[in-house]
Scaffold this active site. Structure first.
Site, PDB file in Angstrom:
ATOM      1  N   PHE A 149      44.116  22.617  38.225  1.00 27.60           N
ATOM      2  CA  PHE A 149      42.871  23.495  38.140  1.00 27.60           C
ATOM      3  C   PHE A 149      42.696  24.377  37.068  1.00 27.60           C
ATOM      4  O   PHE A 149      43.554  25.305  36.941  1.00 27.60           O
ATOM      5  CB  PHE A 149      42.585  23.968  39.407  1.00 27.60           C
ATOM      6  N   ASP A 234      48.659  28.302  31.802  1.00 27.02           N
ATOM      7  CA  ASP A 234      47.469  28.889  32.468  1.00 27.02           C
ATOM      8  C   ASP A 234      47.822  30.095  33.497  1.00 27.02           C
ATOM      9  O   ASP A 234      48.025  29.294  34.592  1.00 27.02           O
ATOM     10  CB  ASP A 234      46.560  27.859  32.949  1.00 27.02           C
ATOM     11  N   LYS A 263      40.854  36.364  35.465  1.00 25.97           N
ATOM     12  CA  LYS A 263      40.786  36.990  36.819  1.00 25.97           C
ATOM     13  C   LYS A 263      41.137  38.506  37.045  1.00 25.97           C
ATOM     14  O   LYS A 263      40.784  39.295  36.732  1.00 25.97           O
ATOM     15  CB  LYS A 263      41.656  36.156  37.917  1.00 25.97           C
TER      16      LYS A 263
HETATM   17  C1  LIG Z   1      39.973  30.606  38.303  1.00 24.71           C
HETATM   18  C2  LIG Z   1      40.988  29.909  37.679  1.00 24.71           C
HETATM   19  C3  LIG Z   1      40.546  29.454  36.106  1.00 24.71           C
HETATM   20  C4  LIG Z   1      39.080  29.245  35.896  1.00 24.71           C
HETATM   21  O1  LIG Z   1      38.543  30.916  35.870  1.00 24.71           O
HETATM   22  P1  LIG Z   1      37.129  31.126  35.968  1.00 24.71           P
HETATM   23  O2  LIG Z   1      37.114  32.650  35.817  1.00 24.71           O
HETATM   24  O3  LIG Z   1      36.505  31.010  37.456  1.00 24.71           O
HETATM   25  O4  LIG Z   1      36.488  30.520  35.066  1.00 24.71           O
HETATM   26  C5  LIG Z   1      41.284  28.629  35.295  1.00 24.71           C
HETATM   27  N1  LIG Z   1      42.559  28.322  35.534  1.00 24.71           N
HETATM   28  C6  LIG Z   1      42.920  28.710  36.792  1.00 24.71           C
HETATM   29  C7  LIG Z   1      44.464  28.557  37.278  1.00 24.71           C
HETATM   30  C8  LIG Z   1      42.250  29.405  37.721  1.00 24.71           C
HETATM   31  O5  LIG Z   1      42.775  29.754  38.974  1.00 24.71           O
END
Ligand SMILES: *Cc1c(COP(=O)(O)O)cnc(C)c1O
Length: 412
Positions: A149, A234, A263
């Site tokens: 994700f 990520d 985040k």
């Molecule tokens: C939430 C998330 C994203 C995307 O972040 P947004 O601010 O919602 O665009 C990307 N990678 C990971 C692992 C996430 O948990």
């Protein structure tokens, strides 16, 4: 400090009417309307209190209304909030310096949302591939993981393996190769002369808080270094204290080429994301090649800087580590009693509910009735990721509530 009894919400005040008639239906929220929050607790419009065990998917790692973060935001609101990158602002470079130092790198590319950080890294990796590695023009590939994700943009869903995230959103962006998560041999076998990067989550959050084998990330690091491929971690959900370390990669002693952050970097106040790396990679971007109107704005930089200062002392990481042990030992004791598995690290747990008892969603609704907000994922998994400022008693109370609910469900 309030007593446990005071904190326990009254029964029978469930709000049922959907208050969001003008919103697109891309979410299915629990039927609670939050009006305010402090620390690990939120209050709804009827005055009921709930322990927030989702923390906005880790965007609120430091709790609702953290005094130092709110103070930084308020101070900056009164000075200046947006300049655009057409001019310098006096907040951005100090933030970038502090963030780079926290990550042990020397360059920061500021953006806003997590998806934008991922998109930016895809562009940087491709440009690095053509300009530095010498990949033939138009042929760069990036290896990604099954179950990943990374966000919701058209390019990102192009390499999602979740049909719900992709269906009817094509045509898709080419240039991505999917391999199984946790399998270093499969990863190495997928690398060829067009490969510019490997993009992965050190722990897969949305997939159900999947922790790869202990030797996996070190193996990915060794392979990517040997094959001249960038390792992009990520850490948008796993980073910034959540797992008991600054980055989840720290747990394996691994340093990727690029960290993707988001985040919690915005302290739950404003969207702040960043790609953090060294100038031999991030330095490929030249003026005019990439940008963002809001990326690096002074308000975001002031809040982000305050977040970095919170993390620089190591207290948040230590707290997540200690409270995480407490959370995990509590949850592990439920295995065989309505729980089939518990995964995670630090203050982050994926709990698989026995499908014979209830769905994940049902358990979330029942816990909401008991004053705990959690979120299901993939049918049977519920995740616990409370703000790191949560108390020991709150954690014990939440685990006890889950235990009681599972016992009741077993007699249903
Ligand atoms: C939430 C998330 C994203 C995307 O972040 P947004 O601010 O919602 O665009 C990307 N990678 C990971 C692992 C996430 O948990």
């Amino acid at each position: 400090m309030t007593s446990l009894n005071q904190r326990r919400p009254l029964k029978g005040q469930l709000q049922t009417a959907d208050p969001d008639v003008h919103l697109a239906h891309n979410y299915h929220p629990l039927p609670v309307v939050v009006a305010s929050g402090e620390g690990a607790w939120v209050t709804d419009v009827t005055g009921r209190r709930y322990l927030d065990c989702l923390a906005a998917y880790s965007a609120v790692n430091f709790g609702h209304g953290h005094p130092a973060l709110i103070a930084a935001a308020k101070e900056q609101l009164d000075r200046i909030t947006l300049t655009s990158r057409a001019f310098h602002n006096d907040r951005l470079e100090p933030f970038a310096e502090a963030l780079a130092q926290l990550a042990g790198k020397d360059m920061v590319l500021p953006m806003n949302t997590g998806a934008e950080a991922v998109e930016s890294a895809v562009k940087v990796a491709r440009a690095w591939g053509y300009r530095v590695k010498g990949v033939p023009q138009g042929q760069a590939t990036i290896i990604v993981m099954d179950g990943n994700f990374h966000g919701r943009t058209t390019t990102i869903v192009s390499f999602s393996t979740d049909e719900q995230a992709r269906a009817d959103f094509g045509p898709f962006t080419p240039g991505f190769v999917v391999v199984p998560y946790g399998d270093a041999e499969a990863l190495e076998a997928a690398i060829d002369k067009t490969t510019v990067a490997v993009l992965l989550e050190p722990i897969q959050g949305e997939a159900g808080i999947l922790v790869p084998p202990a030797d996996y990330l070190p193996a990915v690091r060794e392979i990517t270094r040997r094959r001249n491929v960038l390792m992009i971690a990520d850490e948008i959900q796993s980073g910034l204290g959540r797992t008991g370390t600054t980055f989840a990669c720290d747990r394996s002693g691994v340093v990727p080429d690029l960290y993707l952050l988001g985040k919690a970097l915005g302290g739950g106040i404003v969207p702040v994301s960043a790609v953090v790396g060294n100038s031999d990679i991030l330095g490929v971007l030249q003026p005019g090649e990439h940008g963002s109107t809001f990326g690096g704005n002074p308000l975001a930089a002031a809040v982000g800087h305050a977040v970095v200062e919170l993390l620089a002392t190591g207290e948040m990481q230590q707290r997540a580590n200690e409270l995480g042990e407490r959370l995990h030992s509590g949850l592990n004791a439920l295995i065989g009693h309505g729980v089939t598995a518990v995964r995670g690290a630090g203050l982050w747990a994926g709990v698989d509910i026995d499908p014979a008892l209830a769905t994940g969603r049902e358990v979330c609704e029942l816990l909401m009735d008991r004053g705990i907000l959690v979120k299901d994922t993939h049918g049977s998994t519920i995740r616990f990721a409370p703000p790191i400022v949560v108390s020991e008693e709150d954690i014990d109370w939440a685990v006890a509530q889950l235990k009681e609910e599972l016992e009741l469900l077993a007699t249903r």
